[in-house]
Design a protein around this motif. Sequence first.
Motif, PDB file in Angstrom:
ATOM      1  N   PRO A   1     -18.874 -45.625 -24.433  1.00  0.00           N
ATOM      2  CA  PRO A   1     -18.640 -45.615 -25.819  1.00  0.00           C
ATOM      3  C   PRO A   1     -17.327 -45.344 -26.432  1.00  0.00           C
ATOM      4  CG  PRO A   1     -19.740 -43.553 -24.707  1.00  0.00           C
ATOM      5  CD  PRO A   1     -19.883 -44.567 -23.790  1.00  0.00           C
ATOM      6  N   ARG A   2     -16.299 -44.906 -25.198  1.00  0.00           N
ATOM      7  CA  ARG A   2     -15.081 -44.657 -25.477  1.00  0.00           C
ATOM      8  C   ARG A   2     -14.156 -45.881 -25.336  1.00  0.00           C
ATOM      9  NH1 ARG A   2     -14.461 -40.102 -28.737  1.00  0.00           N
ATOM     10  NH2 ARG A   2     -15.557 -38.324 -27.596  1.00  0.00           N
ATOM     11  N   VAL A   3     -14.785 -47.284 -25.018  1.00  0.00           N
ATOM     12  CA  VAL A   3     -14.057 -48.459 -24.752  1.00  0.00           C
ATOM     13  C   VAL A   3     -14.372 -49.251 -25.918  1.00  0.00           C
ATOM     14  CG1 VAL A   3     -13.981 -50.237 -23.127  1.00  0.00           C
ATOM     15  CG2 VAL A   3     -14.176 -47.881 -22.195  1.00  0.00           C
ATOM     16  N   LYS A   4     -13.534 -49.663 -26.694  1.00  0.00           N
ATOM     17  CA  LYS A   4     -13.681 -50.724 -27.593  1.00  0.00           C
ATOM     18  C   LYS A   4     -14.014 -52.276 -27.202  1.00  0.00           C
ATOM     19  CE  LYS A   4     -10.585 -48.884 -31.334  1.00  0.00           C
ATOM     20  NZ  LYS A   4      -9.410 -49.210 -32.240  1.00  0.00           N
ATOM     21  N   ALA A   5     -13.150 -52.367 -26.199  1.00  0.00           N
ATOM     22  CA  ALA A   5     -13.259 -53.870 -25.733  1.00  0.00           C
ATOM     23  C   ALA A   5     -12.586 -54.015 -24.130  1.00  0.00           C
ATOM     24  CB  ALA A   5     -12.518 -54.654 -26.520  1.00  0.00           C
ATOM     25  N   VAL A   6     -13.061 -54.976 -23.529  1.00  0.00           N
ATOM     26  CA  VAL A   6     -12.326 -55.296 -22.248  1.00  0.00           C
ATOM     27  C   VAL A   6     -11.918 -56.514 -22.244  1.00  0.00           C
ATOM     28  CG1 VAL A   6     -12.628 -55.422 -19.723  1.00  0.00           C
ATOM     29  CG2 VAL A   6     -13.809 -53.703 -20.858  1.00  0.00           C
ATOM     30  N   THR A   7     -10.592 -56.799 -22.379  1.00  0.00           N
ATOM     31  CA  THR A   7     -10.011 -58.032 -22.445  1.00  0.00           C
ATOM     32  C   THR A   7      -9.620 -58.602 -20.850  1.00  0.00           C
ATOM     33  OG1 THR A   7      -7.915 -57.127 -22.594  1.00  0.00           O
ATOM     34  CG2 THR A   7      -8.868 -57.391 -24.597  1.00  0.00           C
ATOM     35  N   GLY A   8      -9.096 -59.936 -20.863  1.00  0.00           N
ATOM     36  CA  GLY A   8      -8.710 -60.507 -19.848  1.00  0.00           C
ATOM     37  C   GLY A   8      -9.870 -61.300 -19.193  1.00  0.00           C
ATOM     38  N   ARG A   9      -9.270 -61.919 -17.973  1.00  0.00           N
ATOM     39  CA  ARG A   9     -10.258 -62.688 -17.159  1.00  0.00           C
ATOM     40  C   ARG A   9     -10.007 -62.241 -15.768  1.00  0.00           C
ATOM     41  NH1 ARG A   9      -8.315 -67.080 -20.062  1.00  0.00           N
ATOM     42  NH2 ARG A   9      -7.327 -68.093 -18.129  1.00  0.00           N
ATOM     43  N   GLY A  10     -11.217 -62.448 -14.770  1.00  0.00           N
ATOM     44  CA  GLY A  10     -10.805 -62.379 -13.493  1.00  0.00           C
ATOM     45  C   GLY A  10     -10.521 -60.925 -13.174  1.00  0.00           C
ATOM     46  N   LEU A  11      -9.598 -60.574 -12.309  1.00  0.00           N
ATOM     47  CA  LEU A  11      -9.113 -59.416 -11.998  1.00  0.00           C
ATOM     48  C   LEU A  11      -7.684 -58.947 -12.732  1.00  0.00           C
ATOM     49  CD1 LEU A  11     -10.399 -59.133  -8.168  1.00  0.00           C
ATOM     50  CD2 LEU A  11     -11.207 -57.723 -10.005  1.00  0.00           C
ATOM     51  N   LEU A  12      -7.543 -59.626 -13.898  1.00  0.00           N
ATOM     52  CA  LEU A  12      -6.684 -59.172 -14.882  1.00  0.00           C
ATOM     53  C   LEU A  12      -7.237 -58.444 -16.184  1.00  0.00           C
ATOM     54  CD1 LEU A  12      -3.543 -58.356 -15.268  1.00  0.00           C
ATOM     55  CD2 LEU A  12      -3.662 -60.604 -16.558  1.00  0.00           C
ATOM     56  N   ARG A  13      -7.417 -57.258 -16.256  1.00  0.00           N
ATOM     57  CA  ARG A  13      -8.391 -56.731 -17.306  1.00  0.00           C
ATOM     58  C   ARG A  13      -7.594 -55.612 -18.131  1.00  0.00           C
ATOM     59  NH1 ARG A  13     -13.001 -59.466 -18.318  1.00  0.00           N
ATOM     60  NH2 ARG A  13     -13.506 -60.728 -16.429  1.00  0.00           N
ATOM     61  N   GLY A  14      -7.762 -55.814 -19.379  1.00  0.00           N
ATOM     62  CA  GLY A  14      -7.440 -54.426 -20.418  1.00  0.00           C
ATOM     63  C   GLY A  14      -8.562 -53.732 -20.743  1.00  0.00           C
ATOM     64  N   VAL A  15      -8.431 -52.628 -20.695  1.00  0.00           N
ATOM     65  CA  VAL A  15      -9.631 -51.593 -21.316  1.00  0.00           C
ATOM     66  C   VAL A  15      -9.086 -51.002 -22.672  1.00  0.00           C
ATOM     67  CG1 VAL A  15     -10.979 -49.747 -20.729  1.00  0.00           C
ATOM     68  CG2 VAL A  15     -10.300 -51.294 -18.826  1.00  0.00           C
ATOM     69  N   VAL A  16      -9.443 -51.402 -23.690  1.00  0.00           N
ATOM     70  CA  VAL A  16      -8.900 -50.858 -25.088  1.00  0.00           C
ATOM     71  C   VAL A  16      -9.787 -49.744 -25.286  1.00  0.00           C
ATOM     72  CG1 VAL A  16      -8.624 -51.453 -27.418  1.00  0.00           C
ATOM     73  CG2 VAL A  16      -8.449 -53.470 -25.660  1.00  0.00           C
ATOM     74  N   LEU A  17      -9.159 -48.673 -25.452  1.00  0.00           N
ATOM     75  CA  LEU A  17      -9.719 -47.440 -25.737  1.00  0.00           C
ATOM     76  C   LEU A  17     -10.107 -47.052 -27.245  1.00  0.00           C
ATOM     77  CD1 LEU A  17      -7.817 -45.063 -23.024  1.00  0.00           C
ATOM     78  CD2 LEU A  17      -9.881 -46.518 -22.776  1.00  0.00           C
ATOM     79  N   THR A  18     -10.955 -46.187 -27.686  1.00  0.00           N
ATOM     80  CA  THR A  18     -11.189 -45.716 -29.062  1.00  0.00           C
ATOM     81  C   THR A  18     -10.029 -44.699 -29.410  1.00  0.00           C
ATOM     82  OG1 THR A  18     -12.384 -43.723 -28.276  1.00  0.00           O
ATOM     83  CG2 THR A  18     -13.396 -45.941 -28.852  1.00  0.00           C
ATOM     84  N   GLU A  19      -9.395 -44.086 -28.414  1.00  0.00           N
ATOM     85  CA  GLU A  19      -8.204 -43.095 -28.888  1.00  0.00           C
ATOM     86  C   GLU A  19      -6.944 -43.538 -28.178  1.00  0.00           C
ATOM     87  OE1 GLU A  19      -9.093 -39.047 -28.336  1.00  0.00           O
ATOM     88  OE2 GLU A  19     -11.099 -39.641 -28.592  1.00  0.00           O
ATOM     89  N   PRO A  20      -5.736 -43.392 -28.432  1.00  0.00           N
ATOM     90  CA  PRO A  20      -4.412 -43.620 -28.059  1.00  0.00           C
ATOM     91  C   PRO A  20      -4.084 -42.685 -27.057  1.00  0.00           C
ATOM     92  CG  PRO A  20      -3.857 -42.516 -30.383  1.00  0.00           C
ATOM     93  CD  PRO A  20      -5.523 -42.605 -29.936  1.00  0.00           C
ATOM     94  N   ARG A  21      -4.878 -42.651 -26.203  1.00  0.00           N
ATOM     95  CA  ARG A  21      -4.718 -41.431 -24.912  1.00  0.00           C
ATOM     96  C   ARG A  21      -4.691 -42.233 -23.432  1.00  0.00           C
ATOM     97  NH1 ARG A  21      -8.076 -36.506 -25.478  1.00  0.00           N
ATOM     98  NH2 ARG A  21      -6.491 -35.755 -23.988  1.00  0.00           N
ATOM     99  N   ALA A  22      -4.182 -43.496 -23.170  1.00  0.00           N
ATOM    100  CA  ALA A  22      -4.280 -44.125 -22.396  1.00  0.00           C
ATOM    101  C   ALA A  22      -3.378 -43.420 -21.329  1.00  0.00           C
ATOM    102  CB  ALA A  22      -3.788 -45.549 -22.329  1.00  0.00           C
ATOM    103  N   ALA A  23      -2.346 -43.017 -21.594  1.00  0.00           N
ATOM    104  CA  ALA A  23      -1.321 -42.165 -20.589  1.00  0.00           C
ATOM    105  C   ALA A  23      -2.077 -41.032 -19.863  1.00  0.00           C
ATOM    106  CB  ALA A  23      -0.047 -41.762 -21.143  1.00  0.00           C
ATOM    107  N   ASP A  24      -2.884 -40.050 -20.776  1.00  0.00           N
ATOM    108  CA  ASP A  24      -3.637 -39.057 -19.982  1.00  0.00           C
ATOM    109  C   ASP A  24      -4.670 -39.614 -19.241  1.00  0.00           C
ATOM    110  OD1 ASP A  24      -2.168 -37.384 -21.893  1.00  0.00           O
ATOM    111  OD2 ASP A  24      -3.587 -37.458 -23.475  1.00  0.00           O
ATOM    112  N   VAL A  25      -5.373 -40.582 -19.415  1.00  0.00           N
ATOM    113  CA  VAL A  25      -6.355 -41.130 -18.667  1.00  0.00           C
ATOM    114  C   VAL A  25      -5.850 -41.643 -17.276  1.00  0.00           C
ATOM    115  CG1 VAL A  25      -8.182 -42.935 -18.159  1.00  0.00           C
ATOM    116  CG2 VAL A  25      -7.658 -42.104 -20.379  1.00  0.00           C
TER     117      VAL A  25
END
Length: 404
Positions: free
Chosen positions: A332-356
């Motif tokens: 539920p905290r993931v808006k979308a997963v982008t990319g293809r194969g083993l290059l992926r972006g995990v788009v979060l619902t909050e701007p706290r990627a650095a904390d993760v």
Amino acid sequence: MSGQRPEGWAGTPVTGAELTERYQGSVMNTFGVPARVLARGEGSTVWDVDGNRYLDLLGGIAVNSLGHAHPAIVEAVSTQLQTLGHVSNFFISEPQVRLAEKLLSLIGSDGRGRVFFANSGTEANEAAFKAARRTGRTRIIATEGSFHGRTMGALALTSKAQYREPFEPLPGDVTFVPYGDVAALEAAVDDTVAVFVVEPIQGEAGVVDAPEGYLQAAREITSRHGALLWLDEVQTGVGRTGDWFAHTASGIVPDLVTLAKGLGGGIPIGAMIALGDAATLLQPGNHGTTFGGNPVATAAALAVIETIESEGLLAHATARGDQLADGLARHPRVKAVTGRGLLRGVVLTEPRAADVQTAAYDAGLIVNAPTADRLRLAPPLVLTEDEAAQAVATLSALLDEVLA
């Protein structure tokens, strides 16, 4: 996760804190203070000097395509060093020729392609920059959100103000257009443009996908105006997306393609592939490099390609990438997963990627936060099904904890 020093560790006993202090007193502060001191790796796992174990979901930023200490690379490099190490480009070595032929075969050259070897993605991009200038035109179109390197020429094509502004004025007549916007590209390209440079998937922007049809439109627009199409596949190439090149699925034929990162599996190498008429743009005296295409680096790259083929890692990268994406996209905290194969972006619902990212280190995962709301995953292509499942479970628990 603390423990004993990793098996096989042969260094002088020292703690991570001690080496970090020494690092700060001796290494130029261009990267800030790194979070960990790594000592050893095997497959998709690394250990730090204090004995902590990590599942490597970044792969040296898409570099360690076969993971750590893969026997094929170890054997290729060791054998080549015992045979012929460095000779300069006054001479030919067999691994250099074999690698150039292999890359041209993989990209589907019609026999008119040529390869220039460098030592990094930035250097490959510098070569492409110079090749574009040899058309007699000077205007370059690049995209917002782009990253092409940090040397002066490559930096001129990189849009991030934080990187560019301290070093302006930069070379080149460069115009930036919104990534994926066909109308903006159409308006920017005319008969004065030398080249349009674009990433099929933007890596440093957080793994941003090109819209459907964008690369085909770019090819049509540039061809109509006699401009080159240059695809920066430094991060996306060599099987990373489940194809040898990320642009393969689009069906287009670019003029220039730049590679690095995963090509050497950890040994520094870059390549510019020029196709068709672009293959003759650089002539003797136009460009050069002392180390580019050296026997050791090209032998390593051949081992990488041969292993990807023999172990079926293109299909494996697709399967493991889909496994990661499907598992994380349900959170539920993931808006979308982008990319293809083993290059992926995990788009979060909050701007706290650095904390993760910080929490992931403590939990034994290596991930990257390229933007405030995105995580980037670029694990080795040899990531196993069990390791991918572990990654999904651990990262999901971290998202629950950090973004609660």
